[in-house]
Design a protein around this motif. Structure first.
Motif, PDB file in Angstrom:
ATOM      1  N   THR A  72      38.036  59.499  37.619  1.00 41.91           N
ATOM      2  CA  THR A  72      36.949  58.512  36.864  1.00 41.91           C
ATOM      3  C   THR A  72      37.309  56.939  37.529  1.00 41.91           C
ATOM      4  OG1 THR A  72      36.848  59.589  34.802  1.00 41.91           O
ATOM      5  CG2 THR A  72      36.091  57.824  34.854  1.00 41.91           C
ATOM      6  N   TYR A  73      38.389  56.809  37.684  1.00 42.54           N
ATOM      7  CA  TYR A  73      38.914  55.447  38.224  1.00 42.54           C
ATOM      8  C   TYR A  73      38.369  55.388  39.667  1.00 42.54           C
ATOM      9  CZ  TYR A  73      41.405  51.413  40.138  1.00 42.54           C
ATOM     10  OH  TYR A  73      41.828  50.330  40.813  1.00 42.54           O
ATOM     11  N   GLN A  74      38.676  56.342  40.401  1.00 38.49           N
ATOM     12  CA  GLN A  74      38.135  56.588  41.787  1.00 38.49           C
ATOM     13  C   GLN A  74      36.827  56.541  42.042  1.00 38.49           C
ATOM     14  OE1 GLN A  74      40.142  56.054  44.610  1.00 38.49           O
ATOM     15  NE2 GLN A  74      42.103  55.814  43.132  1.00 38.49           N
ATOM     16  N   GLN A  75      36.048  57.066  41.174  1.00 39.71           N
ATOM     17  CA  GLN A  75      34.646  57.025  41.240  1.00 39.71           C
ATOM     18  C   GLN A  75      34.107  55.765  40.835  1.00 39.71           C
ATOM     19  OE1 GLN A  75      32.704  59.810  38.498  1.00 39.71           O
ATOM     20  NE2 GLN A  75      30.799  59.427  39.366  1.00 39.71           N
ATOM     21  N   THR A  76      34.561  55.002  39.913  1.00 42.08           N
ATOM     22  CA  THR A  76      34.211  53.976  39.555  1.00 42.08           C
ATOM     23  C   THR A  76      34.603  52.802  40.822  1.00 42.08           C
ATOM     24  OG1 THR A  76      34.605  54.360  37.188  1.00 42.08           O
ATOM     25  CG2 THR A  76      34.348  51.933  37.785  1.00 42.08           C
ATOM     26  N   LEU A  77      35.838  52.665  41.026  1.00 37.48           N
ATOM     27  CA  LEU A  77      35.956  51.966  42.343  1.00 37.48           C
ATOM     28  C   LEU A  77      35.118  52.166  43.619  1.00 37.48           C
ATOM     29  CD1 LEU A  77      38.261  49.973  43.279  1.00 37.48           C
ATOM     30  CD2 LEU A  77      39.636  51.714  44.056  1.00 37.48           C
ATOM     31  N   ARG A  78      34.657  53.317  43.775  1.00 31.85           N
ATOM     32  CA  ARG A  78      33.968  53.533  44.823  1.00 31.85           C
ATOM     33  C   ARG A  78      32.648  52.963  44.616  1.00 31.85           C
ATOM     34  NH1 ARG A  78      35.882  58.204  45.820  1.00 31.85           N
ATOM     35  NH2 ARG A  78      34.753  59.446  44.154  1.00 31.85           N
ATOM     36  N   GLN A  79      32.002  53.185  43.486  1.00 29.57           N
ATOM     37  CA  GLN A  79      30.656  52.645  43.308  1.00 29.57           C
ATOM     38  C   GLN A  79      30.712  51.048  43.021  1.00 29.57           C
ATOM     39  OE1 GLN A  79      29.723  54.553  39.411  1.00 29.57           O
ATOM     40  NE2 GLN A  79      29.125  56.282  40.248  1.00 29.57           N
ATOM     41  N   VAL A  80      31.549  50.686  42.502  1.00 35.08           N
ATOM     42  CA  VAL A  80      31.635  49.141  42.303  1.00 35.08           C
ATOM     43  C   VAL A  80      31.912  48.549  44.081  1.00 35.08           C
ATOM     44  CG1 VAL A  80      32.887  46.952  41.526  1.00 35.08           C
ATOM     45  CG2 VAL A  80      32.192  48.990  40.138  1.00 35.08           C
ATOM     46  N   PHE A  84      29.248  45.989  46.044  1.00 32.35           N
ATOM     47  CA  PHE A  84      29.817  44.532  46.841  1.00 32.35           C
ATOM     48  C   PHE A  84      29.811  44.777  48.499  1.00 32.35           C
ATOM     49  CE2 PHE A  84      32.585  44.065  42.938  1.00 32.35           C
ATOM     50  CZ  PHE A  84      31.886  42.774  42.517  1.00 32.35           C
ATOM     51  N   VAL A  85      29.701  45.955  48.792  1.00 27.15           N
ATOM     52  CA  VAL A  85      29.390  45.932  50.238  1.00 27.15           C
ATOM     53  C   VAL A  85      27.934  45.836  50.428  1.00 27.15           C
ATOM     54  CG1 VAL A  85      29.092  47.641  52.227  1.00 27.15           C
ATOM     55  CG2 VAL A  85      31.408  47.525  50.938  1.00 27.15           C
ATOM     56  N   ALA A  86      26.933  46.402  49.556  1.00 32.23           N
ATOM     57  CA  ALA A  86      25.528  46.348  49.578  1.00 32.23           C
ATOM     58  C   ALA A  86      25.375  44.748  49.384  1.00 32.23           C
ATOM     59  CB  ALA A  86      24.853  46.868  48.405  1.00 32.23           C
ATOM     60  N   ALA A  87      26.203  43.975  48.688  1.00 33.48           N
ATOM     61  CA  ALA A  87      25.989  42.551  48.599  1.00 33.48           C
ATOM     62  C   ALA A  87      26.158  41.788  49.597  1.00 33.48           C
ATOM     63  CB  ALA A  87      26.847  42.079  47.022  1.00 33.48           C
ATOM     64  N   GLY A  88      26.826  42.347  50.519  1.00 32.77           N
ATOM     65  CA  GLY A  88      27.281  41.611  51.801  1.00 32.77           C
ATOM     66  C   GLY A  88      28.806  41.326  52.119  1.00 32.77           C
ATOM     67  N   SER A  89      29.682  41.752  51.442  1.00 37.23           N
ATOM     68  CA  SER A  89      31.103  41.748  51.445  1.00 37.23           C
ATOM     69  C   SER A  89      31.562  42.576  52.553  1.00 37.23           C
ATOM     70  CB  SER A  89      31.952  41.651  50.300  1.00 37.23           C
ATOM     71  OG  SER A  89      31.290  40.838  49.403  1.00 37.23           O
ATOM     72  N   PRO A  90      32.665  42.344  53.268  1.00 36.83           N
ATOM     73  CA  PRO A  90      33.274  43.320  54.165  1.00 36.83           C
ATOM     74  C   PRO A  90      33.963  44.344  53.175  1.00 36.83           C
ATOM     75  CG  PRO A  90      33.736  41.072  55.048  1.00 36.83           C
ATOM     76  CD  PRO A  90      32.991  41.070  53.502  1.00 36.83           C
ATOM     77  N   LEU A  91      34.122  45.441  53.834  1.00 35.62           N
ATOM     78  CA  LEU A  91      34.813  46.606  52.951  1.00 35.62           C
ATOM     79  C   LEU A  91      36.009  46.383  52.231  1.00 35.62           C
ATOM     80  CD1 LEU A  91      34.351  49.634  52.115  1.00 35.62           C
ATOM     81  CD2 LEU A  91      35.804  50.212  54.228  1.00 35.62           C
ATOM     82  N   VAL A  92      36.860  45.545  53.111  1.00 37.05           N
ATOM     83  CA  VAL A  92      38.253  45.314  52.640  1.00 37.05           C
ATOM     84  C   VAL A  92      38.145  44.448  51.547  1.00 37.05           C
ATOM     85  CG1 VAL A  92      40.681  44.298  52.947  1.00 37.05           C
ATOM     86  CG2 VAL A  92      39.412  45.862  54.722  1.00 37.05           C
ATOM     87  N   ALA A  94      35.355  43.873  49.645  1.00 38.01           N
ATOM     88  CA  ALA A  94      34.781  44.460  48.765  1.00 38.01           C
ATOM     89  C   ALA A  94      35.758  45.266  47.681  1.00 38.01           C
ATOM     90  CB  ALA A  94      33.589  45.276  49.183  1.00 38.01           C
ATOM     91  N   ARG A  95      36.461  45.900  48.437  1.00 35.07           N
ATOM     92  CA  ARG A  95      37.559  46.976  47.539  1.00 35.07           C
ATOM     93  C   ARG A  95      38.347  45.964  46.573  1.00 35.07           C
ATOM     94  NH1 ARG A  95      38.959  51.987  47.541  1.00 35.07           N
ATOM     95  NH2 ARG A  95      41.216  52.582  47.003  1.00 35.07           N
ATOM     96  N   GLN A  96      38.713  44.695  47.264  1.00 33.10           N
ATOM     97  CA  GLN A  96      39.391  43.719  46.211  1.00 33.10           C
ATOM     98  C   GLN A  96      38.731  43.295  45.143  1.00 33.10           C
ATOM     99  OE1 GLN A  96      40.901  41.014  49.202  1.00 33.10           O
ATOM    100  NE2 GLN A  96      42.810  42.154  49.963  1.00 33.10           N
ATOM    101  N   GLN A  97      37.555  43.055  45.553  1.00 34.08           N
ATOM    102  CA  GLN A  97      36.624  42.533  44.371  1.00 34.08           C
ATOM    103  C   GLN A  97      36.086  43.634  43.604  1.00 34.08           C
ATOM    104  OE1 GLN A  97      33.029  41.386  46.960  1.00 34.08           O
ATOM    105  NE2 GLN A  97      33.518  39.279  46.983  1.00 34.08           N
ATOM    106  N   ALA A  98      36.106  44.634  43.788  1.00 32.84           N
ATOM    107  CA  ALA A  98      35.957  45.815  42.806  1.00 32.84           C
ATOM    108  C   ALA A  98      37.143  46.099  41.964  1.00 32.84           C
ATOM    109  CB  ALA A  98      35.695  47.077  43.494  1.00 32.84           C
ATOM    110  N   VAL A  99      38.423  45.910  42.350  1.00 34.78           N
ATOM    111  CA  VAL A  99      39.551  46.311  41.649  1.00 34.78           C
ATOM    112  C   VAL A  99      39.698  44.873  40.638  1.00 34.78           C
ATOM    113  CG1 VAL A  99      42.102  45.893  41.700  1.00 34.78           C
ATOM    114  CG2 VAL A  99      40.676  47.153  43.281  1.00 34.78           C
TER     115      VAL A  99
END
Length: 141
Positions: A72-80, A84-92, A94-99
């Motif tokens: 569940t955590y991994q799925q939520t992290l992936r979705q968020v 953020f990637v769709a909003a224009g953030s780089p992947l790295v 975006a992952r920090q923003q998601a966390v």
């Protein structure tokens, strides 16, 4: 609140002034106001303390559900992260923003659960104390 407050203050005032001679109503009024102010201050302080403690407790429980191995955590992290990637953030980034977003969401949910706890405690206190109002005796003639 506007509907419920008259059901609280009118019976309290009525019970406090029943049987008092007119020359003592000013003293009764001051005592009622002091008791109301002290009771309100104690209630607010107690509620804030319970909210702070329960928010920490709920947050520790919710954080326990965010293990890296949790699907569940991994799925939520992936979705968020995708959001953020769709909003224009780089992947790295975006992952920090998601966390960070997940951490903020845990804090919001822990606070909400703490407020729910306080409302539950107040409901129990009300249910326990309401029967005492029925024990009020009518004034002596």
């Amino acid at each position: 609140m506007m509907i419920g407050l008259p059901f609280l203050f009118i019976p309290i005032s009525t019970a406090a002034y029943v049987g008092l001679p007119p020359q003592k109503t000013d003293q009764a009024s001051s005592l009622i106001n002091v008791a109301r102010n002290i009771g309100g201050s104690i209630g607010v302080s107690l509620s804030n303390t319970v909210i702070a403690q329960n928010a920490q407790m709920h947050q520790s429980v919710l954080v326990g559900h965010t293990a890296q191995s949790s699907d569940t955590y991994q799925q939520t992290l992936r979705q968020v992260t995708d959001h953020f990637v769709a909003a224009g953030s780089p992947l790295v980034e975006a992952r920090q923003q998601a966390v960070g977003w997940i951490g903020q969401e845990i804090g919001r949910q822990a606070s909400l659960l703490a407020y729910v706890d306080v409302f539950f405690y107040c409901a129990i206190a009300t249910a326990v104390l309401v029967p005492f109002a029925l024990l009020l005796r009518p004034p002596k003639s």
